[in-house]
Design a protein around this motif. Structure first.
Motif, PDB file in Angstrom:
ATOM      1  N   TYR A 107      78.114   0.913  15.191  1.00  0.00           N
ATOM      2  CA  TYR A 107      76.874   1.098  14.437  1.00  0.00           C
ATOM      3  C   TYR A 107      77.068   0.688  12.977  1.00  0.00           C
ATOM      4  N   GLU A 108      78.152   1.164  12.373  1.00  0.00           N
ATOM      5  CA  GLU A 108      78.379   0.844  10.961  1.00  0.00           C
ATOM      6  C   GLU A 108      78.691  -0.631  10.736  1.00  0.00           C
ATOM      7  N   SER A 112      74.022  -0.564  10.391  1.00  0.00           N
ATOM      8  CA  SER A 112      73.822  -0.004   9.054  1.00  0.00           C
ATOM      9  C   SER A 112      74.854   1.090   8.792  1.00  0.00           C
ATOM     10  N   GLN A 113      75.083   1.368   7.533  1.00  0.00           N
ATOM     11  CA  GLN A 113      75.923   2.501   7.160  1.00  0.00           C
ATOM     12  C   GLN A 113      75.180   3.786   7.549  1.00  0.00           C
ATOM     13  N   ILE A 114      75.916   4.807   7.925  1.00  0.00           N
ATOM     14  CA  ILE A 114      75.304   6.085   8.299  1.00  0.00           C
ATOM     15  C   ILE A 114      75.222   6.930   7.038  1.00  0.00           C
ATOM     16  N   ASP A 115      74.014   7.021   6.480  1.00  0.00           N
ATOM     17  CA  ASP A 115      73.821   7.685   5.189  1.00  0.00           C
ATOM     18  C   ASP A 115      74.190   9.160   5.232  1.00  0.00           C
ATOM     19  N   LYS A 118      77.877   9.882   4.733  1.00  0.00           N
ATOM     20  CA  LYS A 118      78.404   9.746   3.364  1.00  0.00           C
ATOM     21  C   LYS A 118      78.389  11.083   2.624  1.00  0.00           C
ATOM     22  N   SER A 123      83.362  12.488   6.611  1.00  0.00           N
ATOM     23  CA  SER A 123      82.909  11.106   6.765  1.00  0.00           C
ATOM     24  C   SER A 123      84.057  10.104   6.795  1.00  0.00           C
ATOM     25  N   GLN A 124      85.176  10.405   6.158  1.00  0.00           N
ATOM     26  CA  GLN A 124      86.284   9.454   6.133  1.00  0.00           C
ATOM     27  C   GLN A 124      86.866   9.211   7.514  1.00  0.00           C
ATOM     28  N   GLU A 127      84.392   6.667   9.071  1.00  0.00           N
ATOM     29  CA  GLU A 127      84.028   5.489   8.293  1.00  0.00           C
ATOM     30  C   GLU A 127      84.779   4.278   8.800  1.00  0.00           C
ATOM     31  N   HIS A 129      85.038   0.087   8.100  1.00  0.00           N
ATOM     32  CA  HIS A 129      84.626  -0.989   7.207  1.00  0.00           C
ATOM     33  C   HIS A 129      84.901  -2.378   7.776  1.00  0.00           C
TER      34      HIS A 129
END
Length: 188
Positions: A107-108, A112-115, A118, A123-124, A127, A129
């Motif tokens: 998904y990320e 999109s980034q998962i707001d 954050k 979240s780390q 996450e 990238h």
């Protein structure tokens, strides 16, 4: 005097020079990334399913233990069976985590980034990238699944001689070394 253009101005000029067919094709091509949502949704469904199945397994083990002790029974290999069943549940939980990491990562990377993530302290963990980062996280959890699976099989195997015990020792050493190098490689 030469004019300097910003990246946004260059992009606007490039878009103005594109043909209509090229614009439509690129928009359709870019939109196909949303098919990744199928993998995300079904990864989450699979993960949730495995969490439920593993939890039901743990509940059944707890129920069996309570029934055994309430009735004053103590069947042969009782402890080994309990540990084996619980290790099986841990294995399912780990595979569920693989599916969750996979779903969040896809998904990320593609949508999109998962707001909401954050804002979370956890979240780390989820996450992602890059595709390499997703593969690394998945590989570590999969290695843990394999280690747990090995542990489960090693518990259920009977060892008749010194040679078989030596093979078990070598396998454990190999697992320990791979686990060591897996964590050592993550520091750099």
């Amino acid at each position: 005097m030469r004019e300097e253009h910003t990246d946004a101005e260059h992009l606007a000029m490039d878009l103005a020079n594109q043909s209509m067919v090229e614009k439509v094709f690129e928009n359709v091509l870019w939109g196909t990334r949303f098919f990744v949502i199928l993998a995300v949704v079904f990864s989450m469904i699979g993960g949730i399913t495995l969490f439920v199945v593993a939890s039901v397994d743990v509940f059944h083990v707890a129920k069996m233990v309570a029934h055994t002790y309430i009735n004053g029974l103590h069947p042969e290999h009782f402890h080994e069976n309990i540990v084996t069943d619980l290790i099986g549940a841990v294995d399912l939980y780990l595979i569920a985590i693989v599916l969750f990491i996979f779903g969040f990562g896809l998904y990320e990377l593609f949508i999109s980034q998962i707001d909401v993530a954050k804002q979370s302290a956890a979240s780390q963990i989820l996450e992602i990238h890059s595709l390499d980062e997703l593969k690394d996280k998945l590989a570590k959890v999969i290695i843990m699944v394999l280690i747990v699976g090995f542990f489960k099989r090693a518990m259920n195997t009977t060892y008749d001689g010194a040679l078989e015990m030596m093979y078990l020792s070598i396998a454990i050493l190999g697992l320990a070394l791979s686990f060591y190098f897996m964590h050592k490689g993550g520091d750099h």
